[in-house]
Design a protein around this motif. Sequence first.
Motif, PDB file in Angstrom:
ATOM      1  N   MET A   1       9.007   5.819  16.405  1.00 17.41           N
ATOM      2  CA  MET A   1       9.561   4.989  15.440  1.00 17.41           C
ATOM      3  C   MET A   1      10.756   5.502  15.062  1.00 17.41           C
ATOM      4  SD  MET A   1       6.077   4.149  13.286  1.00 17.41           S
ATOM      5  CE  MET A   1       6.924   3.000  12.290  1.00 17.41           C
ATOM      6  N   GLU A   2      11.781   4.552  14.454  1.00 14.50           N
ATOM      7  CA  GLU A   2      13.200   4.973  13.999  1.00 14.50           C
ATOM      8  C   GLU A   2      13.162   4.103  12.572  1.00 14.50           C
ATOM      9  OE1 GLU A   2      15.591   3.921  16.842  1.00 14.50           O
ATOM     10  OE2 GLU A   2      15.483   5.462  17.992  1.00 14.50           O
ATOM     11  N   PRO A   3      12.550   4.396  11.523  1.00 15.10           N
ATOM     12  CA  PRO A   3      12.595   3.545  10.123  1.00 15.10           C
ATOM     13  C   PRO A   3      13.929   4.187   9.631  1.00 15.10           C
ATOM     14  CG  PRO A   3      11.129   5.730  10.159  1.00 15.10           C
ATOM     15  CD  PRO A   3      11.797   5.784  11.510  1.00 15.10           C
ATOM     16  N   THR A   4      14.336   3.131   8.923  1.00 20.74           N
ATOM     17  CA  THR A   4      15.527   3.538   7.811  1.00 20.74           C
ATOM     18  C   THR A   4      15.004   4.280   6.575  1.00 20.74           C
ATOM     19  OG1 THR A   4      15.019   1.493   6.342  1.00 20.74           O
ATOM     20  CG2 THR A   4      16.552   1.319   8.502  1.00 20.74           C
ATOM     21  N   ARG A   5      15.792   4.766   5.799  1.00 18.43           N
ATOM     22  CA  ARG A   5      15.372   5.993   4.951  1.00 18.43           C
ATOM     23  C   ARG A   5      14.474   5.125   3.815  1.00 18.43           C
ATOM     24  NH1 ARG A   5      19.683   8.611   0.448  1.00 18.43           N
ATOM     25  NH2 ARG A   5      17.832   9.720  -0.897  1.00 18.43           N
ATOM     26  N   GLU A   6      14.628   4.038   3.458  1.00 20.39           N
ATOM     27  CA  GLU A   6      13.534   2.898   2.654  1.00 20.39           C
ATOM     28  C   GLU A   6      12.492   2.903   3.538  1.00 20.39           C
ATOM     29  OE1 GLU A   6      16.849   2.316   3.445  1.00 20.39           O
ATOM     30  OE2 GLU A   6      17.876   2.317   1.545  1.00 20.39           O
ATOM     31  N   GLN A   7      12.465   2.473   4.822  1.00 22.66           N
ATOM     32  CA  GLN A   7      11.151   2.404   5.396  1.00 22.66           C
ATOM     33  C   GLN A   7      10.440   3.699   5.631  1.00 22.66           C
ATOM     34  OE1 GLN A   7      12.829   0.555   8.772  1.00 22.66           O
ATOM     35  NE2 GLN A   7      12.335  -1.568   8.290  1.00 22.66           N
ATOM     36  N   GLY A   8      11.284   4.822   5.867  1.00 18.57           N
ATOM     37  CA  GLY A   8      10.427   5.889   5.908  1.00 18.57           C
ATOM     38  C   GLY A   8       9.930   6.242   4.511  1.00 18.57           C
ATOM     39  N   GLU A   9      10.474   6.177   3.284  1.00 24.11           N
ATOM     40  CA  GLU A   9       9.805   6.297   2.164  1.00 24.11           C
ATOM     41  C   GLU A   9       8.716   5.397   1.930  1.00 24.11           C
ATOM     42  OE1 GLU A   9      13.019   5.746  -0.665  1.00 24.11           O
ATOM     43  OE2 GLU A   9      14.068   7.449  -0.177  1.00 24.11           O
ATOM     44  N   ALA A  10       8.700   4.277   2.382  1.00 20.13           N
ATOM     45  CA  ALA A  10       7.588   3.362   2.447  1.00 20.13           C
ATOM     46  C   ALA A  10       6.420   3.955   3.071  1.00 20.13           C
ATOM     47  CB  ALA A  10       7.875   1.918   2.569  1.00 20.13           C
ATOM     48  N   LEU A  11       6.503   4.334   4.287  1.00 23.25           N
ATOM     49  CA  LEU A  11       5.571   5.084   5.104  1.00 23.25           C
ATOM     50  C   LEU A  11       4.929   6.146   4.446  1.00 23.25           C
ATOM     51  CD1 LEU A  11       7.397   4.606   8.701  1.00 23.25           C
ATOM     52  CD2 LEU A  11       5.470   3.298   7.928  1.00 23.25           C
ATOM     53  N   GLU A  12       5.741   7.020   3.636  1.00 24.74           N
ATOM     54  CA  GLU A  12       5.265   8.192   3.118  1.00 24.74           C
ATOM     55  C   GLU A  12       4.308   7.552   1.969  1.00 24.74           C
ATOM     56  OE1 GLU A  12       5.494  11.192   3.444  1.00 24.74           O
ATOM     57  OE2 GLU A  12       7.162  11.506   4.930  1.00 24.74           O
ATOM     58  N   ARG A  13       4.823   6.672   1.269  1.00 25.50           N
ATOM     59  CA  ARG A  13       3.801   6.048   0.233  1.00 25.50           C
ATOM     60  C   ARG A  13       2.437   5.589   0.757  1.00 25.50           C
ATOM     61  NH1 ARG A  13       8.829   3.984  -1.757  1.00 25.50           N
ATOM     62  NH2 ARG A  13       8.375   1.751  -1.007  1.00 25.50           N
ATOM     63  N   MET A  14       2.514   4.911   1.790  1.00 24.21           N
ATOM     64  CA  MET A  14       1.138   4.568   2.567  1.00 24.21           C
ATOM     65  C   MET A  14       0.449   5.375   2.808  1.00 24.21           C
ATOM     66  SD  MET A  14       1.834   0.811   3.347  1.00 24.21           S
ATOM     67  CE  MET A  14       1.639   0.164   4.682  1.00 24.21           C
ATOM     68  N   ALA A  15       1.025   6.645   3.285  1.00 31.83           N
ATOM     69  CA  ALA A  15       0.222   7.894   3.709  1.00 31.83           C
ATOM     70  C   ALA A  15      -0.416   8.405   2.699  1.00 31.83           C
ATOM     71  CB  ALA A  15       0.958   8.706   4.621  1.00 31.83           C
ATOM     72  N   GLY A  16       0.519   8.437   1.519  1.00 32.69           N
ATOM     73  CA  GLY A  16       0.043   8.924   0.399  1.00 32.69           C
ATOM     74  C   GLY A  16      -1.289   8.258  -0.467  1.00 32.69           C
ATOM     75  N   ALA A  17      -1.108   6.890  -0.290  1.00 35.17           N
ATOM     76  CA  ALA A  17      -2.217   5.983  -0.940  1.00 35.17           C
ATOM     77  C   ALA A  17      -3.462   6.311  -0.070  1.00 35.17           C
ATOM     78  CB  ALA A  17      -1.818   4.724  -0.595  1.00 35.17           C
ATOM     79  N   ARG A  18      -3.099   6.356   1.141  1.00 36.99           N
ATOM     80  CA  ARG A  18      -4.353   6.585   2.111  1.00 36.99           C
ATOM     81  C   ARG A  18      -5.027   7.922   1.518  1.00 36.99           C
ATOM     82  NH1 ARG A  18      -5.316  11.012   6.040  1.00 36.99           N
ATOM     83  NH2 ARG A  18      -7.122  10.334   7.223  1.00 36.99           N
ATOM     84  N   ARG A  19      -4.459   9.070   1.467  1.00 42.21           N
ATOM     85  CA  ARG A  19      -5.108  10.229   1.150  1.00 42.21           C
ATOM     86  C   ARG A  19      -5.707  10.234  -0.220  1.00 42.21           C
ATOM     87  NH1 ARG A  19      -0.669  12.764   1.434  1.00 42.21           N
ATOM     88  NH2 ARG A  19       0.121  12.948  -0.599  1.00 42.21           N
ATOM     89  N   TRP A  20      -4.899   9.461  -1.201  1.00 42.70           N
ATOM     90  CA  TRP A  20      -5.305   9.330  -2.377  1.00 42.70           C
ATOM     91  C   TRP A  20      -6.637   8.790  -2.475  1.00 42.70           C
ATOM     92  CZ3 TRP A  20      -6.919   6.065  -6.252  1.00 42.70           C
ATOM     93  CH2 TRP A  20      -7.015   6.547  -7.619  1.00 42.70           C
ATOM     94  N   VAL A  21      -6.575   7.697  -1.781  1.00 45.65           N
ATOM     95  CA  VAL A  21      -8.100   6.835  -1.785  1.00 45.65           C
ATOM     96  C   VAL A  21      -9.051   7.594  -1.310  1.00 45.65           C
ATOM     97  CG1 VAL A  21      -9.055   4.861  -0.949  1.00 45.65           C
ATOM     98  CG2 VAL A  21      -6.920   4.769  -1.836  1.00 45.65           C
ATOM     99  N   TRP A  22      -8.937   8.276  -0.123  1.00 47.29           N
ATOM    100  CA  TRP A  22      -9.837   9.258   0.457  1.00 47.29           C
ATOM    101  C   TRP A  22     -10.499  10.244  -0.531  1.00 47.29           C
ATOM    102  CZ3 TRP A  22     -12.343  10.344   5.489  1.00 47.29           C
ATOM    103  CH2 TRP A  22     -12.862  11.575   5.676  1.00 47.29           C
ATOM    104  N   ASN A  23      -9.650  10.870  -1.401  1.00 44.10           N
ATOM    105  CA  ASN A  23      -9.957  11.934  -2.211  1.00 44.10           C
ATOM    106  C   ASN A  23     -10.761  11.231  -3.386  1.00 44.10           C
ATOM    107  OD1 ASN A  23      -8.692  13.916  -0.787  1.00 44.10           O
ATOM    108  ND2 ASN A  23      -7.115  13.928  -1.983  1.00 44.10           N
ATOM    109  N   TRP A  24     -10.101  10.032  -3.956  1.00 43.16           N
ATOM    110  CA  TRP A  24     -10.940   9.187  -4.955  1.00 43.16           C
ATOM    111  C   TRP A  24     -12.284   8.908  -4.530  1.00 43.16           C
ATOM    112  CZ3 TRP A  24     -12.576   4.131  -4.677  1.00 43.16           C
ATOM    113  CH2 TRP A  24     -13.168   3.728  -5.646  1.00 43.16           C
ATOM    114  N   GLY A  25     -12.517   8.188  -3.291  1.00 39.66           N
ATOM    115  CA  GLY A  25     -13.775   7.921  -2.686  1.00 39.66           C
ATOM    116  C   GLY A  25     -14.759   9.120  -2.404  1.00 39.66           C
ATOM    117  N   LEU A  26     -14.346  10.152  -2.126  1.00 36.95           N
ATOM    118  CA  LEU A  26     -15.076  11.572  -2.091  1.00 36.95           C
ATOM    119  C   LEU A  26     -15.587  11.903  -3.286  1.00 36.95           C
ATOM    120  CD1 LEU A  26     -16.251  13.696  -0.412  1.00 36.95           C
ATOM    121  CD2 LEU A  26     -14.166  14.845  -0.207  1.00 36.95           C
ATOM    122  N   ALA A  27     -14.510  11.860  -4.382  1.00 37.50           N
ATOM    123  CA  ALA A  27     -14.778  12.393  -5.647  1.00 37.50           C
ATOM    124  C   ALA A  27     -16.050  11.555  -6.318  1.00 37.50           C
ATOM    125  CB  ALA A  27     -13.810  12.642  -6.460  1.00 37.50           C
ATOM    126  N   ARG A  28     -15.824  10.156  -6.053  1.00 39.60           N
ATOM    127  CA  ARG A  28     -16.671   9.340  -6.782  1.00 39.60           C
ATOM    128  C   ARG A  28     -18.134   9.370  -5.989  1.00 39.60           C
ATOM    129  NH1 ARG A  28     -12.760   8.861  -8.824  1.00 39.60           N
ATOM    130  NH2 ARG A  28     -13.652  10.624 -10.004  1.00 39.60           N
TER     131      ARG A  28
END
Length: 263
Positions: A1-28
Amino acid sequence: MEPTREQGEALERMAGARRWVWNWGLARRKEAYAATGKGLTYNQQAALLTALKQQPETAWLKEADSQLLQQALKDLDRAFKAFFEKRAGFPQFKSKKRDTPRFRIPQRVKVEGSKVYIPKVGRVKIRQSQPIDCPVKGATFKRDTQGHWYVTLTAEFEMPEVPLPPANPERVVGIDLGLKDFAVLSDGTRIAPPEFYRKAERRLRKAHKELSRKQKGGKNRDKARERLNRVHAKVRNQRQDWLHKLTTGLVQKYSTTGCASRT
């Protein structure tokens, strides 16, 4: 993939949201088990996640694709089932530093020309390894240690119910994997092991020493880790390229192969 800077930041946010939801779900789940002796199901957590996105402090979850977040809970549920069936260890929290940025979207990812459409991100330019003329049923996105993003697409197609033709006995070969030679074919052909790893060992040792000498938590240690990752990435790419060319050549030359390994 060849994302732009803005798209790369969006992909990072998506990955961060996935990690956060996993940790939230495990804690609950751990909290629910400690309080009631029972865990939570996927449906229960999915309902809690919907309510969670309506709260001001977690409204940022709306910026991520909803199916991505649901998939994180499904992956967590699958991990617990594997644990209870004694096929895997207990699910662990995912660290921001150690966890590889990645996420999976089961639907609505489309390939349009030389671009892939990602919900909440847009159309990202890609380098396709092969054309896709079948419906896309899912996509997994992953970032390597060099910051490069890759997408693996799952497509659906129907295999014709046609029996395979019998193999030509003159084009059948056996493959014996060894130590001195990478492989020896039954027709006497010997395949020597690649030399690039031995040449890279010196660079790997040097990069490891530089990393071990840097103070933990410092910026210089992060830079040294990046240099080490670059050396590993180069060796990995060389190995994959060599194996791909080797196996492609064997498939083109022989119609049937059998493999054995020695320990």
